[in-house]
Design a protein around this motif. Structure first.
Motif, PDB file in Angstrom:
ATOM      1  N   ILE A 160     -15.019 -40.621  -6.289  1.00 17.31           N
ATOM      2  CA  ILE A 160     -15.184 -39.167  -6.144  1.00 17.31           C
ATOM      3  C   ILE A 160     -16.419 -38.739  -6.924  1.00 17.31           C
ATOM      4  O   ILE A 160     -16.539 -38.998  -8.118  1.00 17.31           O
ATOM      5  CB  ILE A 160     -13.942 -38.410  -6.656  1.00 17.31           C
ATOM      6  CG1 ILE A 160     -12.724 -38.708  -5.762  1.00 17.31           C
ATOM      7  CG2 ILE A 160     -14.213 -36.902  -6.688  1.00 17.31           C
ATOM      8  CD1 ILE A 160     -11.466 -37.985  -6.172  1.00 17.31           C
ATOM      9  N   GLY A 161     -17.349 -38.103  -6.217  1.00 17.31           N
ATOM     10  CA  GLY A 161     -18.533 -37.557  -6.864  1.00 17.31           C
ATOM     11  C   GLY A 161     -19.443 -38.614  -7.439  1.00 17.31           C
ATOM     12  O   GLY A 161     -19.719 -39.633  -6.817  1.00 17.31           O
ATOM     13  N   TYR A 169     -22.759 -35.211  -6.781  1.00 19.10           N
ATOM     14  CA  TYR A 169     -22.164 -35.194  -5.446  1.00 19.10           C
ATOM     15  C   TYR A 169     -20.764 -34.596  -5.467  1.00 19.10           C
ATOM     16  O   TYR A 169     -20.089 -34.565  -6.503  1.00 19.10           O
ATOM     17  CB  TYR A 169     -22.111 -36.615  -4.881  1.00 19.10           C
ATOM     18  CG  TYR A 169     -23.487 -37.160  -4.572  1.00 19.10           C
ATOM     19  CD1 TYR A 169     -24.068 -36.979  -3.322  1.00 19.10           C
ATOM     20  CD2 TYR A 169     -24.218 -37.844  -5.550  1.00 19.10           C
ATOM     21  CE1 TYR A 169     -25.335 -37.475  -3.044  1.00 19.10           C
ATOM     22  CE2 TYR A 169     -25.483 -38.339  -5.283  1.00 19.10           C
ATOM     23  CZ  TYR A 169     -26.041 -38.143  -4.025  1.00 19.10           C
ATOM     24  OH  TYR A 169     -27.298 -38.625  -3.756  1.00 19.10           O
ATOM     25  N   SER A 170     -20.355 -34.120  -4.296  1.00 19.94           N
ATOM     26  CA  SER A 170     -19.028 -33.536  -4.108  1.00 19.94           C
ATOM     27  C   SER A 170     -18.398 -34.131  -2.859  1.00 19.94           C
ATOM     28  O   SER A 170     -18.124 -33.447  -1.886  1.00 19.94           O
ATOM     29  CB  SER A 170     -19.120 -32.010  -3.986  1.00 19.94           C
ATOM     30  OG  SER A 170     -17.855 -31.459  -3.727  1.00 19.94           O
ATOM     31  N   ASP A 171     -18.198 -35.436  -2.895  1.00 20.91           N
ATOM     32  CA  ASP A 171     -17.619 -36.108  -1.738  1.00 20.91           C
ATOM     33  C   ASP A 171     -16.632 -37.181  -2.193  1.00 20.91           C
ATOM     34  O   ASP A 171     -16.521 -37.474  -3.382  1.00 20.91           O
ATOM     35  CB  ASP A 171     -18.711 -36.712  -0.843  1.00 20.91           C
ATOM     36  CG  ASP A 171     -19.658 -37.640  -1.594  1.00 20.91           C
ATOM     37  OD1 ASP A 171     -19.384 -37.955  -2.786  1.00 20.91           O
ATOM     38  OD2 ASP A 171     -20.678 -38.067  -1.025  1.00 20.91           O
ATOM     39  N   TRP A 173     -15.233 -41.150  -1.130  1.00 24.53           N
ATOM     40  CA  TRP A 173     -15.368 -42.393  -0.380  1.00 24.53           C
ATOM     41  C   TRP A 173     -14.197 -43.303  -0.744  1.00 24.53           C
ATOM     42  O   TRP A 173     -13.675 -43.243  -1.859  1.00 24.53           O
ATOM     43  CB  TRP A 173     -16.660 -43.113  -0.756  1.00 24.53           C
ATOM     44  CG  TRP A 173     -17.934 -42.388  -0.409  1.00 24.53           C
ATOM     45  CD1 TRP A 173     -18.402 -41.235  -0.964  1.00 24.53           C
ATOM     46  CD2 TRP A 173     -18.914 -42.793   0.560  1.00 24.53           C
ATOM     47  NE1 TRP A 173     -19.610 -40.893  -0.419  1.00 24.53           N
ATOM     48  CE2 TRP A 173     -19.956 -41.828   0.523  1.00 24.53           C
ATOM     49  CE3 TRP A 173     -19.019 -43.870   1.421  1.00 24.53           C
ATOM     50  CZ2 TRP A 173     -21.069 -41.911   1.331  1.00 24.53           C
ATOM     51  CZ3 TRP A 173     -20.144 -43.958   2.229  1.00 24.53           C
ATOM     52  CH2 TRP A 173     -21.148 -43.001   2.192  1.00 24.53           C
ATOM     53  N   LYS A 183     -17.093 -42.601   3.955  1.00 21.26           N
ATOM     54  CA  LYS A 183     -16.973 -41.253   3.405  1.00 21.26           C
ATOM     55  C   LYS A 183     -15.816 -40.545   4.101  1.00 21.26           C
ATOM     56  O   LYS A 183     -15.783 -40.428   5.322  1.00 21.26           O
ATOM     57  CB  LYS A 183     -18.255 -40.456   3.602  1.00 21.26           C
ATOM     58  CG  LYS A 183     -18.200 -39.059   2.966  1.00 21.26           C
ATOM     59  CD  LYS A 183     -19.380 -38.191   3.361  1.00 21.26           C
ATOM     60  CE  LYS A 183     -20.664 -38.656   2.695  1.00 21.26           C
ATOM     61  NZ  LYS A 183     -21.784 -37.711   2.955  1.00 21.26           N
ATOM     62  N   LYS A 185     -14.514 -37.349   2.978  1.00 23.33           N
ATOM     63  CA  LYS A 185     -14.597 -35.888   2.917  1.00 23.33           C
ATOM     64  C   LYS A 185     -15.749 -35.489   2.013  1.00 23.33           C
ATOM     65  O   LYS A 185     -16.118 -36.230   1.103  1.00 23.33           O
ATOM     66  CB  LYS A 185     -13.280 -35.301   2.395  1.00 23.33           C
ATOM     67  CG  LYS A 185     -13.051 -33.844   2.738  1.00 23.33           C
ATOM     68  CD  LYS A 185     -11.609 -33.441   2.431  1.00 23.33           C
ATOM     69  CE  LYS A 185     -11.338 -32.029   2.890  1.00 23.33           C
ATOM     70  NZ  LYS A 185      -9.914 -31.629   2.639  1.00 23.33           N
ATOM     71  N   GLU A 186     -16.334 -34.315   2.283  1.00 24.16           N
ATOM     72  CA  GLU A 186     -17.369 -33.803   1.395  1.00 24.16           C
ATOM     73  C   GLU A 186     -17.173 -32.307   1.174  1.00 24.16           C
ATOM     74  O   GLU A 186     -16.261 -31.705   1.750  1.00 24.16           O
ATOM     75  CB  GLU A 186     -18.763 -34.097   1.953  1.00 24.16           C
ATOM     76  CG  GLU A 186     -19.028 -33.603   3.340  1.00 24.16           C
ATOM     77  CD  GLU A 186     -20.382 -34.074   3.851  1.00 24.16           C
ATOM     78  OE1 GLU A 186     -21.165 -34.592   3.034  1.00 24.16           O
ATOM     79  OE2 GLU A 186     -20.646 -33.911   5.048  1.00 24.16           O
ATOM     80  N   ASN A 187     -18.016 -31.727   0.345  1.00 25.38           N
ATOM     81  CA  ASN A 187     -17.899 -30.308  -0.019  1.00 25.38           C
ATOM     82  C   ASN A 187     -16.496 -29.993  -0.541  1.00 25.38           C
ATOM     83  O   ASN A 187     -15.826 -29.065  -0.090  1.00 25.38           O
ATOM     84  CB  ASN A 187     -18.243 -29.407   1.174  1.00 25.38           C
ATOM     85  CG  ASN A 187     -19.666 -29.606   1.655  1.00 25.38           C
ATOM     86  OD1 ASN A 187     -20.588 -29.759   0.845  1.00 25.38           O
ATOM     87  ND2 ASN A 187     -19.854 -29.627   2.968  1.00 25.38           N
ATOM     88  N   LEU A 188     -16.084 -30.767  -1.510  1.00 24.18           N
ATOM     89  CA  LEU A 188     -14.761 -30.595  -2.078  1.00 24.18           C
ATOM     90  C   LEU A 188     -14.682 -29.308  -2.904  1.00 24.18           C
ATOM     91  O   LEU A 188     -15.704 -28.821  -3.406  1.00 24.18           O
ATOM     92  CB  LEU A 188     -14.415 -31.800  -2.953  1.00 24.18           C
ATOM     93  CG  LEU A 188     -14.314 -33.101  -2.143  1.00 24.18           C
ATOM     94  CD1 LEU A 188     -14.291 -34.299  -3.060  1.00 24.18           C
ATOM     95  CD2 LEU A 188     -13.065 -33.074  -1.277  1.00 24.18           C
ATOM     96  N   LYS A 192     -19.728 -30.176  -7.055  1.00 24.15           N
ATOM     97  CA  LYS A 192     -20.435 -31.379  -7.473  1.00 24.15           C
ATOM     98  C   LYS A 192     -20.085 -31.713  -8.918  1.00 24.15           C
ATOM     99  O   LYS A 192     -20.081 -30.843  -9.777  1.00 24.15           O
ATOM    100  CB  LYS A 192     -21.948 -31.178  -7.349  1.00 24.15           C
ATOM    101  CG  LYS A 192     -22.426 -30.944  -5.929  1.00 24.15           C
ATOM    102  CD  LYS A 192     -23.925 -30.744  -5.886  1.00 24.15           C
ATOM    103  CE  LYS A 192     -24.418 -30.542  -4.461  1.00 24.15           C
ATOM    104  NZ  LYS A 192     -25.887 -30.373  -4.399  1.00 24.15           N
TER     105      LYS A 192
END
Length: 327
Positions: A160-161, A169-171, A173, A183, A185-188, A192
């Motif tokens: 995460i991040g 980052y704000s995703d 994996w 990946k 999900k993103e834009n959690l 970030k």
């Protein structure tokens, strides 16, 4: 018949007196109830490894391991340590982590240098015998970033991040093998971030930084609290789950490292314990045989303590029962 009545009355009186005496004797005896407390014990003033910080400890196959920049040590009692022939594959452990996965240890990448100038290789290493590393991939698609803490959930390794030289980052994996990453999900909602600690407790994942978020699936997150300690910025700690609680070890609170330990059973309400070891951050920790083990750490870099102090003592935290009489 009348001749037996005095005898009967006497026997009844005797039984009554004996019962009262027994009751009185029982009342005088203290009622023993257990009272639990968490106790720290120093087991080594100075371990075999060099004083350092931001390395890791693991409990694997009934053995305690320290994964240090200068190599790896193992022990079955926390006091007597042996250096393994297994080297450090990641190299700079301040930027990347090892992760324990299915009774093996994986090294996720190779990092040399510092944040200004570095070399990153997406190589994935694995050890099953704890004697040798096997390079299971030279060109994995692991995200090329650092300052994240991988964790295992739902039979996968998760990230995460994290951050690189340009941004955080704000995703999310994950990978079933440490080699092939997807990946998810993103834009959690928490934005970030790098350096977040993630633990699993009572069916939930908890993401901890200065705030706390929780998730039951690793993808959808809800805020638990804005601040672990109201009015303070908390960071730089190591995290463990012990005795059905989340423990934060070696917290930096408003720019000052202390020896205070924070713990919580729900991620929202936190209690403080004053530990006897010297203040520090960047601690290595693990849970082994019903105890938290810690070693390492770093302290300083403030106006009052401009020089840094590094540690290699070893401490344990355990839950002990004390019995006391109640009135």
């Amino acid at each position: 018949m009348k001749q037996f009545i005095p005898l009967l009355i006497s026997l009844l009186a005797s039984c009554s007196n004996q019962s009262n005496e027994n009751a009185s004797e029982s009342a005088e005896k203290p009622v023993i109830k257990p009272d639990s407390s968490y106790v720290w014990t120093k087991i080594l003033d100075s371990a075999d490894w060099k004083k350092n910080y931001n390395f890791q400890m693991f409990s694997n196959r009934d053995t305690l391991w320290t994964f240090h920049p200068d190599g790896n040590w193992f022990s079955t009692n926390g006091t007597n340590w042996t250096k393994s022939q297994l080297p450090n594959s990641i190299y700079n452990l301040a930027f990347l982590d090892y992760v324990q996965f299915n009774e093996t240890i994986l090294g996720l990448g190779h990092f040399e240098g510092n944040i200004e100038q570095f070399t990153f290789k997406p190589e994935i290493y694995k050890t099953s015998d704890f004697k040798n590393w096997v390079t299971i991939s030279s060109l994995s698609n692991i995200p090329k970033r650092f300052f994240y803490h991988p964790f295992v959930f739902d039979n996968k390794i998760w990230i995460i991040g994290g951050e690189d030289k340009q941004t955080k980052y704000s995703d999310i994996w994950n990978s079933p093998d440490g080699i092939n990453w997807t990946k998810q999900k993103e834009n959690l909602p928490f934005g970030k971030r790098g350096g977040s600690q993630i633990v699993f407790l009572n069916g939930k994942l908890y993401l901890l930084e200065n705030d706390v978020w929780s998730s039951t699936d690793g993808l959808n997150w809800q805020k638990v609290t804005d601040e672990i300690v109201k009015g303070e910025q908390i960071f730089g700690y190591s995290t463990q789950v012990f005795d059905n609680k989340i423990w934060l070890l070696g917290c930096n609170r408003n720019g000052q490292f202390s020896s205070q330990v924070l713990f919580s059973s729900d991620g929202k309400n936190w209690l403080t314990q004053n530990a006897p070891w010297l203040p520090r951050g960047g601690i290595a920790s693990t849970v082994y045989k019903n105890k938290i083990y810690i070693t390492g750490g770093k302290y300083g870099g403030t106006p009052n303590h401009p020089n840094f102090r590094y540690d290699n003592d070893v401490w344990t935290l355990e839950k002990k029962l004390f019995f006391s009489g109640l009135p």
